[in-house]
Design an enzyme around this catalytic site. Structure first.
Site, PDB file in Angstrom:
ATOM      1  CG  ASP A  27       1.177   1.222  -3.080  1.00  0.00           C
ATOM      2  OD1 ASP A  27       1.131   0.524  -3.009  1.00  0.00           O
ATOM      3  OD2 ASP A  27       2.504   1.823  -2.328  1.00  0.00           O
TER       4      ASP A  27
ATOM      5  CG  HIS B 297       2.090  -2.133  -6.227  1.00  0.00           C
ATOM      6  ND1 HIS B 297       3.458  -2.789  -4.934  1.00  0.00           N
ATOM      7  CD2 HIS B 297       1.491  -1.953  -4.685  1.00  0.00           C
ATOM      8  CE1 HIS B 297       2.907  -2.603  -3.876  1.00  0.00           C
ATOM      9  NE2 HIS B 297       1.609  -2.538  -3.738  1.00  0.00           N
TER      10      HIS B 297
ATOM     11  CG  HIS C  98      -5.961   3.779   4.087  1.00  0.00           C
ATOM     12  ND1 HIS C  98      -6.540   2.651   4.284  1.00  0.00           N
ATOM     13  CD2 HIS C  98      -5.201   4.218   3.256  1.00  0.00           C
ATOM     14  CE1 HIS C  98      -5.238   2.280   4.262  1.00  0.00           C
ATOM     15  NE2 HIS C  98      -4.456   2.992   3.468  1.00  0.00           N
TER      16      HIS C  98
ATOM     17  CG  LEU D   2       4.539   3.836   5.057  1.00  0.00           C
ATOM     18  CD1 LEU D   2       3.836   2.921   6.247  1.00  0.00           C
ATOM     19  CD2 LEU D   2       5.600   4.494   5.690  1.00  0.00           C
TER      20      LEU D   2
ATOM     21  CG  ASN E 253      -2.288  -5.144   1.545  1.00  0.00           C
ATOM     22  OD1 ASN E 253      -2.047  -4.880   0.633  1.00  0.00           O
ATOM     23  ND2 ASN E 253      -1.728  -3.652   2.730  1.00  0.00           N
TER      24      ASN E 253
ATOM     25  CB  ALA F 156       1.189   4.515   5.004  1.00  0.00           C
TER      26      ALA F 156
ATOM     27  CG  HIS G  96      -3.044  -1.668  -2.219  1.00  0.00           C
ATOM     28  ND1 HIS G  96      -2.196  -2.476  -0.335  1.00  0.00           N
ATOM     29  CD2 HIS G  96      -1.234  -0.761  -2.315  1.00  0.00           C
ATOM     30  CE1 HIS G  96      -0.925  -2.592  -0.922  1.00  0.00           C
ATOM     31  NE2 HIS G  96      -0.464  -1.899  -1.711  1.00  0.00           N
ATOM     32  CG  LEU G  97      -7.417  -3.673  -6.966  1.00  0.00           C
ATOM     33  CD1 LEU G  97      -8.330  -4.858  -8.243  1.00  0.00           C
ATOM     34  CD2 LEU G  97      -7.891  -2.647  -7.699  1.00  0.00           C
ATOM     35  NE  ARG G  98      -7.308  -0.397   0.926  1.00  0.00           N
ATOM     36  CZ  ARG G  98      -5.540  -0.700   1.114  1.00  0.00           C
ATOM     37  NH1 ARG G  98      -5.063  -1.327   0.970  1.00  0.00           N
ATOM     38  NH2 ARG G  98      -5.222   1.044   1.577  1.00  0.00           N
TER      39      ARG G  98
ATOM     40  CG  HIS H  46       5.980   1.094  -3.277  1.00  0.00           C
ATOM     41  ND1 HIS H  46       7.283   0.379  -2.120  1.00  0.00           N
ATOM     42  CD2 HIS H  46       5.279  -0.035  -2.362  1.00  0.00           C
ATOM     43  CE1 HIS H  46       6.643  -0.792  -1.498  1.00  0.00           C
ATOM     44  NE2 HIS H  46       5.034  -0.994  -1.124  1.00  0.00           N
TER      45      HIS H  46
ATOM     46  CG  HIS I 155       6.406  -2.333   2.080  1.00  0.00           C
ATOM     47  ND1 HIS I 155       5.662  -1.336   1.752  1.00  0.00           N
ATOM     48  CD2 HIS I 155       7.517  -1.596   2.264  1.00  0.00           C
ATOM     49  CE1 HIS I 155       5.782  -0.739   2.334  1.00  0.00           C
ATOM     50  NE2 HIS I 155       6.985  -0.574   3.343  1.00  0.00           N
TER      51      HIS I 155
ATOM     52  CE  LYS J  84       4.474  -6.339  -0.894  1.00  0.00           C
ATOM     53  NZ  LYS J  84       4.561  -4.666  -1.898  1.00  0.00           N
TER      54      LYS J  84
END
Ligand code: DOR
Ligand code: ZN
Length: 342
Positions: free
Chosen positions: A245, A13, A249, A217, A41, A261, A15-17, A172, A134, A97
């Site tokens: 996770d 899990h 940011h 989160l 996302n 978050a 987030h690579l953006r 998570h 989630h 997801k």
């Protein structure tokens, strides 16, 4: 023990953006992990084959071709069973997801009512595709620290009953209730666990002042929950596996009147996990958690090759980043006991 070598791990899990942020953060994940389940996302979210294929190319450009991104389909109220099936068959995505609408970052397109996606879930159950969840309700009347346990009662229990053969990863996990639910459920239900939920309890959010870099989160919980999540991670149960996770940011977006978050833990992910396993006297369980349980749950082969961690002090910088991308890593400014040496 001065050195620990384990089979090369995966991150189930992350987030690579996209864009400049992707180029900065993806190499950190690729350095430690062979494969990663990449969250969808983005803005706009990944809901088409074309968007997924293009995103995978951008990830390869950023991280190198040895790294295997396992993409995910973002479930909306209009989720299309045919598209999901097609992308799964063509190895474009590995899982889907579920974000309850407005539960977290870029989840505005998420699902407003689970019944809207029952046809999609039926298909996923038939083809053996994993559902990543989630697990938080968005009801504003529910206390933010209770949103995971209420999700289990109100949503997840019924979902597991209606789709007994659907493979589900509760992502998570943060509570004793979640750990117990997963432990007691069928072998089709598993969970990922982040470093921050193993290290932090909710006091960390207010330690000497408001701490935006401890905010993610689902939010970190009371100490008794942290201990329950640590016990699950280090138990050796195949139902629990590594999912960082990591959610970067820009620093200004974290240190803000309304901070985002997400904790950027990719740069020192394994070093962070290994400390916990050492503290719990469970170094022998790290390899299963990091490198075996997830792959087996997803029905994928185990990785070839190994990684090594040395028990050598490791100073985590206050800031990381390139150019305009200014990031604060998890454990910023502190000393970790282990160093990843490849
Ligand atoms: O802390 C989080 N950050 N939790 C999520 O669910 C999303 C993530 C993000 O994308 O920033
Ligand atoms: Zn996430």
């Amino acid at each position: 023990m001065q050195s620990l070598t384990i089979r090369r791990p995966d991150d189930w899990h992350v987030h690579l953006r996209d864009g400049d942020m992707l180029r900065v953060v993806a190499p950190f994940t690729a350095r430690q992990f062979a494969r990663a389940i990449v969250m969808p996302n983005l803005v706009p979210p990944i809901t088409t084959l074309g968007a997924a294929v293009d995103y995978r190319e951008r990830i390869w450009d950023a991280a190198g071709r040895e790294f295997t991104p396992l993409l995910t389909y973002y479930l909306t109220d209009d989720a299309d069973a045919e598209v999901i099936d097609h992308g799964f068959n063509d190895n474009v995505w590995t899982a889907a997801k579920l974000y309850p609408a407005n539960a977290t970052t870029n989840s505005a397109f998420g699902v407003t009512d689970l019944r809207n996606i029952y046809p999609a879930l039926e298909r996923m159950q038939t083809i053996g595709m994993v559902l990543c969840i989630h697990g938080e309700v968005t009801d504003p009347d529910v206390d933010v620290f209770d949103r995971e346990s209420v999700f289990i009662d109100r949503i997840l229990t019924g979902l597991v009953r209606d789709f007994p053969n659907l493979k589900i990863v509760l992502e998570h996990i943060t509570t004793a209730e979640a750990a117990q639910f997963v432990r007691d459920a069928s072998e089709n239900v598993a969970a990922t666990i982040t470093p921050q939920h193993l290290h932090l309890n909710r006091n960390a959010l207010f330690h000497g002042g408001l701490r935006p870099h401890a905010y993610c989160l689902p939010v970190v919980k009371r100490e008794k929950h942290r201990l329950a999540v640590r016990a699950a991670a280090t138990s050796g149960s195949p139902k629990f596996f590594l999912g960082t996770d990591s959610a970067p940011h820009p620093r200004h977006a974290k240190e803000s009147a309304c901070g985002c978050a997400g904790i950027f833990n990719a740069p020192y992910a394994l070093e962070s996990y290994v400390e916990v396993f050492e503290e719990e006297g469970a170094l022998d369980k790290l390899e299963g958690f990091a490198s075996e349980h997830g792959a087996r749950f997803y029905g994928l082969p185990l990785n070839e090759g190994t990684v090594t961690l040395n028990r050598e002090a490791n100073d985590v910088p206050d800031r990381l980043g390139v150019g305009d991308i200014d990031l604060t890593p998890f454990h910023a400014g502190s000393e970790l006991r282990w160093t990843f040496v490849d």
